[in-house]
Design a protein around this motif. Structure first.
Motif, short mmCIF file in Angstrom:
data_model
loop_
_atom_site.label_atom_id
_atom_site.label_comp_id
_atom_site.label_asym_id
_atom_site.label_seq_id
_atom_site.Cartn_x
_atom_site.Cartn_y
_atom_site.Cartn_z
N UNK A 55 0.83 -1.21 0.00
CA UNK A 55 0.00 0.00 0.00
C UNK A 55 0.86 1.25 0.00
N UNK A 56 1.90 1.28 0.83
CA UNK A 56 2.79 2.45 0.88
C UNK A 56 3.49 2.64 -0.46
N UNK A 57 4.00 1.57 -1.03
CA UNK A 57 4.63 1.67 -2.35
C UNK A 57 3.64 2.18 -3.38
N UNK A 58 2.41 1.72 -3.29
CA UNK A 58 1.36 2.16 -4.21
C UNK A 58 1.06 3.64 -4.05
N UNK A 59 1.03 4.12 -2.80
CA UNK A 59 0.84 5.56 -2.57
C UNK A 59 1.92 6.37 -3.27
N UNK A 60 3.17 5.98 -3.05
CA UNK A 60 4.29 6.74 -3.62
C UNK A 60 4.26 6.70 -5.15
N UNK A 61 3.97 5.51 -5.68
CA UNK A 61 3.86 5.38 -7.14
C UNK A 61 2.74 6.25 -7.69
N UNK A 62 1.57 6.20 -7.04
CA UNK A 62 0.41 6.93 -7.58
C UNK A 62 0.62 8.44 -7.49
N UNK A 63 1.30 8.92 -6.46
CA UNK A 63 1.60 10.35 -6.38
C UNK A 63 2.53 10.76 -7.52
N UNK A 64 3.52 9.92 -7.80
CA UNK A 64 4.41 10.20 -8.93
C UNK A 64 3.63 10.22 -10.23
N UNK A 65 2.71 9.26 -10.37
CA UNK A 65 1.93 9.16 -11.60
C UNK A 65 1.05 10.38 -11.80
N UNK A 66 0.49 10.93 -10.73
CA UNK A 66 -0.37 12.11 -10.86
C UNK A 66 0.39 13.29 -11.46
N UNK A 67 1.68 13.39 -11.15
CA UNK A 67 2.49 14.50 -11.67
C UNK A 67 3.06 14.20 -13.05
N UNK A 68 2.87 12.96 -13.54
CA UNK A 68 3.58 12.54 -14.74
C UNK A 68 3.08 13.05 -16.08
N UNK A 69 1.75 13.09 -16.33
CA UNK A 69 1.28 13.52 -17.64
C UNK A 69 1.67 14.97 -17.95
N UNK A 70 1.82 15.25 -19.24
CA UNK A 70 2.15 16.62 -19.64
C UNK A 70 1.10 17.60 -19.12
N UNK A 71 -0.15 17.17 -19.15
CA UNK A 71 -1.23 17.94 -18.52
C UNK A 71 -1.81 17.07 -17.41
N UNK A 72 -1.35 17.24 -16.16
CA UNK A 72 -1.81 16.38 -15.08
C UNK A 72 -3.31 16.51 -14.86
N UNK A 73 -3.97 15.43 -14.46
CA UNK A 73 -5.42 15.49 -14.23
C UNK A 73 -5.75 16.34 -13.02
N UNK A 74 -6.82 17.12 -13.12
CA UNK A 74 -7.26 17.97 -12.02
C UNK A 74 -8.57 17.48 -11.40
N UNK A 75 -9.20 16.48 -12.01
CA UNK A 75 -10.51 16.04 -11.53
C UNK A 75 -10.55 14.56 -11.15
N UNK A 76 -9.42 13.88 -11.17
CA UNK A 76 -9.42 12.47 -10.81
C UNK A 76 -8.03 11.88 -10.94
N UNK A 77 -7.92 10.60 -10.60
CA UNK A 77 -6.63 9.91 -10.69
C UNK A 77 -6.33 9.48 -12.12
N UNK A 78 -5.05 9.35 -12.43
CA UNK A 78 -4.65 8.68 -13.66
C UNK A 78 -5.28 7.29 -13.62
#
Length: 218
Positions: A55-78
């Protein structure tokens, strides 16, 4: 989460170096765990210690993923697919191969932390991305990653029979960033545990509900 006193903790920025330190300290501690202890419950959680690291690894991964797209999502998760391995277990994208043992599990944690460290280092500070507790910036995601790491390592230390006490200045910086209304006159680590529903403070009972404020500073 209604808190009364304004914090007196350090308002200095939370950095990628802070996050890197938190992950390194957590991994170093968890390497001391007995090899047969990972199926035990992690503190007050309903997950076992192996699941909690995932779960902790997943948290860290998902936070990185949120910042990853050229236009990060503002209304939901990747939109990755989150799955539970058992009813009541954590819903994760990240799962470790159990045949790799605890060394492999901690390598998954270390790698996920490194992804978020890299994203915090390289993402412009004006970038914003969605989190369920509010749109945040790279510093906010760093602070969230640190908080997840510190408090879940506390859960794990309880389940694994280890002693865990992270640096006070690190706790103070994430309190100032994410919990600006937390009482600022007490030990930062004890206050962070209280703010995340894991302990009591003098004159303050244990919280049954809580959330942080990841919105960017003015």
């Amino acid at each position: 989460m209604p808190l009364s006193a304004k914090t007196a903790y350090s308002p200095s920025s939370v950095t990628a170096d802070d996050l890197d330190l938190a992950v390194r300290l957590a991994v170093a501690l968890l390497r001391e765990a007995p090899p047969d202890a990972w199926d035990g419950t992690a503190g007050s959680l309903e997950w076992d210690c192996w699941e909690t690291v995932e779960h902790l690894a997943d948290d860290l991964f998902s936070y990185a993923a949120q910042l990853g797209p050229r236009t990060p999502p503002l209304e939901g998760e990747v939109p990755f697919v989150w799955q539970r391995r058992r009813p009541g277990g954590p819903a994760n994208v990240i799962h470790a191969d159990r045949t790799a043992g605890s060394a492999g599990l901690l390598q998954v944690l270390e790698a996920s932390g490194a992804l978020l460290v890299a994203m915090v280092r390289t993402t412009p500070p004006q970038v914003r991305a969605h989190h369920v507790f509010g749109i945040s910036d790279p510093e906010g995601f760093a602070a969230m990653g640190i908080t997840e790491t510190l408090v879940h390592t506390y859960d794990l230390a309880q389940g694994l029979g280890l002693a865990w006490s992270p640096p006070a200045d690190l706790c103070a910086r994430v309190l100032a960033r994410l919990f600006p209304d937390a009482p600022g006159s007490m030990d930062p680590w004890r206050t962070l545990l209280w703010a995340t529903g894991r302990g009591e403070l003098p004159g303050r009972s244990r919280l049954t509900t809580w959330r942080w404020d990841g919105t960017p500073r003015a």
